[in-house]
Design a protein around this motif. Structure first.
Motif: not given
Length: 368
Positions: A191, A195-197, A201-202, A211, A214-215, A218, A235
């Motif tokens: 991962n 981001g979403p992955k 998040a994961v 939630p 998590v925000e 991140d 990335d």
């Protein structure tokens, strides 16, 4: 025959799996030549697998994820060390029902890496997984000499949440021995950091993150990447592993990312053991979709298939079709749940059940 299986999580270590499989095989074929090489994919059980392969077990008191002392082990052989981050910063060090998604720290993992350096290691395999943390490896880097400061020039508090206030990251004080040390990041996930992955998040919800948490995590990890001056590495495959410790290792320690099972098979001496085998038995607690994405049984099966050696598997639960097994290089799988469908009983009696299962495998494979 070579037994190269991972742990059955929650019931048996990889070493115990090998012992019970061997006992079951010998109950049917007492003259069978059996070699055991317990394996792992970088997560829980990695140090145990290394010790079973001949590494020396070392113990060190380090800082746990909540900041309290914990006993952690690592393994050394010659100038190579195997460090398992879960030993220092894992969920297993949290009291039942207690989570600290914003403040849990990887500081102890950095202390464990420093212990490996003190032991003379110049190649360190850092197995990541099972972490209680989402701090991007900030604690780990701090323990190794980095300075992470807020706008007032004060050290930021431990954990991923406080990284939102990070102003500067100074890595010039990192342990100089790291410059002459090869660090291999061994993980079964690829991962990204954000981001979403990404890490928060994961995997954040598994560590108690809401939630809103998590925000926040991140965004804080994004700030961490900016401060370290290498946001593009966020990335990179593996950057999001184990709460983002992958990112800290890739950027701060100049680590090289490799699939955990690939690294461990090299370190444990799988190739020469495979050369002595005419059949391989692998396995883990649950053979499912996750198994197909970098878990130990598939790594073992692919290596064996490349050498033209057949592979059978044992597991607690089987959730893969025969076609999926064959595609992964596994000819047939045997599940404890076929003997005992009750999950609690299956876990409690995993050892004896596994011996019965191995005996069935032996009768199928070596008919009288």
């Amino acid at each position: 025959m070579l037994i190269a299986a991972d742990k059955f999580k929650g019931s048996l270590t990889a070493v115990q799996v090998a012992e019970h499989v061997e006992a079951g095989l010998r109950s049917v074929a007492p003259g069978l030549t059996v070699e055991a090489l317990p394996v792992a994919d970088g997560g829980d059980g990695t140090v145990d697998a290394a010790v079973a392969a001949g590494f020396e077990r070392r113990t060190r008191t380090v800082t746990g994820p909540l900041g309290t002392p914990v006993e952690a082990v690592y393994a050394v052989r010659g100038d190579t060390a195997v460090v398992e981050m879960a030993e220092a910063s894992g969920l297993r060090h949290l009291p039942p029902g207690v989570f600290a998604p914003l403040t849990a720290t990887t500081y102890g993992t950095g202390e464990l890496l420093r212990a490996a350096l003190d032991a003379g290691a110049r190649t360190i395999v850092l197995g990541v997984g099972g972490s209680a943390t989402t701090d991007g490896g900030a604690g780990m880097l701090t323990a190794l000499g980095a300075r992470l400061l807020d706008s007032a020039g004060q050290p930021v508090s431990p954990g991923g949440g406080p990284l939102a206030g990070l102003a500067t990251a100074d890595l010039s004080g990192l342990d100089p021995r790291l410059a002459q040390t090869e660090v291999v990041l061994a993980s079964d996930v690829d991962n990204p950091l954000l981001g979403p992955k990404g890490a928060a998040a994961v995997y954040g919800p598994q560590k108690g993150a809401s939630p809103v948490d998590v925000e926040a995590l991140d965004a804080a990890l994004g700030r961490f990447a900016e401060a370290l001056g290498d946001p593009r590495a966020a990335d990179a495959p593996g950057a999001g592993a184990a709460g983002g410790i992958g990112y800290g290792a890739l950027v701060g320690l100049r680590a090289t990312f490799r699939p955990g099972i690939e690294v461990l098979l090299d370190v444990l001496g799988f190739a020469p053991a495979l050369a002595r085998a005419d059949l391989v038995i692998t396995g883990e607690g649950s053979l499912d979709e996750q198994t197909l994405h970098g878990k130990a049984p598939v790594g073992v099966a692919q290596a064996a298939r490349a050498s033209g050696i057949s592979v059978l598997a044992v597991c607690g639960r089987l959730a893969l079709s025969e076609e999926a097994l064959r595609s992964a290089g596994i000819s047939r799988a045997y599940a404890l749940s076929d003997l005992e469908p009750d999950l609690a009983a299956c876990i409690a009696d995993a050892g004896p059940l596994l011996e019965r299962l191995a005996a069935t495998l032996a009768r199928d494979t070596f008919p009288l």
